[in-house]
Design an enzyme around this catalytic site. Sequence first.
Site, mmCIF file in Angstrom:
data_model
loop_
_atom_site.group_PDB
_atom_site.id
_atom_site.type_symbol
_atom_site.label_atom_id
_atom_site.label_comp_id
_atom_site.label_asym_id
_atom_site.label_seq_id
_atom_site.Cartn_x
_atom_site.Cartn_y
_atom_site.Cartn_z
ATOM 1 N N CYS A 58 56.110 67.750 28.117
ATOM 2 C CA CYS A 58 54.732 67.896 28.613
ATOM 3 C C CYS A 58 53.701 67.743 27.497
ATOM 4 C CB CYS A 58 54.623 69.223 29.348
ATOM 5 S SG CYS A 58 53.180 70.225 29.022
ATOM 6 N N CYS A 61 51.536 70.698 26.581
ATOM 7 C CA CYS A 61 52.294 71.712 25.834
ATOM 8 C C CYS A 61 52.349 71.318 24.356
ATOM 9 C CB CYS A 61 53.721 71.828 26.370
ATOM 10 S SG CYS A 61 53.805 72.138 28.157
ATOM 11 N N CYS A 393 39.064 48.772 39.711
ATOM 12 C CA CYS A 393 39.832 49.555 40.688
ATOM 13 C C CYS A 393 40.653 48.647 41.599
ATOM 14 C CB CYS A 393 38.860 50.438 41.470
ATOM 15 S SG CYS A 393 39.266 50.749 43.177
ATOM 16 N N CYS A 396 40.056 48.797 45.352
ATOM 17 C CA CYS A 396 38.811 48.142 45.761
ATOM 18 C C CYS A 396 39.065 46.647 45.943
ATOM 19 C CB CYS A 396 37.720 48.339 44.702
ATOM 20 S SG CYS A 396 37.419 50.067 44.283
#
Length: 521
Positions: A58, A61, A393, A396
């Site tokens: 992670c 982390c 995008c 889109c």
Amino acid sequence: MRQFVSFALTLLAASTVTSASDAKGDTVSDVVSLTKDTFEDFMKEHDLVLAEFFAPWCGHCKALAPKYEEAATELKSKNIPLVKVDCTAEEELCRDYRIEGYPTLKIFRGPDSVKPYLGARQSEALVSYMVKQSLPAVSTVNPENLEEFKTMDKIVIIGYISSDDKAANETFTSFAESQRDNYLFAATNDPALAKAEDISQPSIVLYKDFDEKKAVYDGELDKDAILGWVKTASTPLVGEIDPETYSEYITASIPLAYIFAETKEEREKLAEEFRPIAEKHRGAINIATIDASIFGPHAGNLNLDPQNFPAFAIQETTRNAKYPYDQSKEINAEDVGQFIEDVLNGKVEPSIKSEPIPETQEGPVTVVVAHSYKELVIDNDKDVLLEFYAPWCGHCKALAPKYEELASLYADVPALASKVTVAKIDATTNDVPDSIQGFPTIKLFPAGSKDSPVEYSGPRSVEDLANFVKEQGTHKVDAFAAGDEKAEEEADATLTVSISSKATSESAAPTESEKADHDEL
Ligand SMILES: *[C@@H]1O[C@H](CO)[C@@H](O)[C@H](O)[C@H]1NC(C)=O
């Protein structure tokens, strides 16, 4: 608010980058690693423990690790252990404590008394928060320890209350209990100490390690009133905008002034210079410096040239209006002070980023830019369907041909074209007053009630969109009534690119989190 979102991301990206290569080098650690076999005994043996539940993969982390380590070293001398549990190895333990994201930080007072850690993930904040947890809500101070206590934290609040003033004592104590996670509190009933501070009993004094160092409360003894005062008194006159402070500034509901500068020296010098202005407008505007070497791109969101520092801009956070200061001018307290005054007095027009208004509209979809938004979307009698998109995008782009087809249904029939506009706006190059949570966002501005647009959330097919226009629009225009009913079925339900989640915790599955990180960037 789009700017808020993209900035949160910029900050996140920066903090991830700078800490991605954290210490794996196994020097002696002050963080204790616990397992199923050692956890319970350890918690029984220690009155107060901070525990981190983490996963090795992670990123957040990893970013926390060096800070956690630093805090552990400092808190060792105060006998407050910091521990960690690897949830990929200790699944059962993590399930018992209902760990749902990484990292999760919890405060233990024995194995069965658990509460979440609510402070910031920075070493100084970790230390300060845990010290507060280790002390009673209100410590008692006396002539011997008063001076030391005053400097025990960035902010220390002390009540000087006479021993027979039960009401004041009660209010102060209950206020301290409600705020014990946030501030360090003490009280004394020694009249000599009050006298030495040059105050009368009862008084509340806030000590801080910045600005004027000390503030005395002179309002009535009411918890809400005290809290309001504490919040103002504990905010630095000229603070620093960073990932920890940003959301507080944005939600403060007063304008925020940014002083962009690339070096620490420059920021400190400007902060000093701007302090009297901040003092003068305290409560009306927050003024803060920001590190342009890391967060420079955010200047672009404020309609500044993000290559040219130092720079200054004001953002009215409640309606997202921006007031960039002329970058050809020098940043000095006198001129900028006047600018701040003018903005606060409503004498400056906000800057609006806009593409030029297109000379002709090509194609069935009407192109809207910031400068034509009012005319084409608001000030007319048509039902206007508006797509907010971003050039990058993918969803889109996928929508584009269907959106054109939809637009043609109205544009090609004069009787319908006079009632419905299908339009789009590039929300990355045009400032819009709307709050956009992701791309594409599609809203219908019905004739006669333009101030309450309806956001579309159904499948993005021509038919569904046309139905939406018919049902939500004031003119109830049915695009298919005249022509043949084309059943366009392309359910595409999971389209919204979520850019709003701040993702300070990562979900438990590694692939998901990797994906989330990439979407964010
Ligand atoms: C407030 O009341 C508590 C409980 O009665 C007492 O222990 C404490 O000393 C009082 N504080 C002051 C400042 O008088």
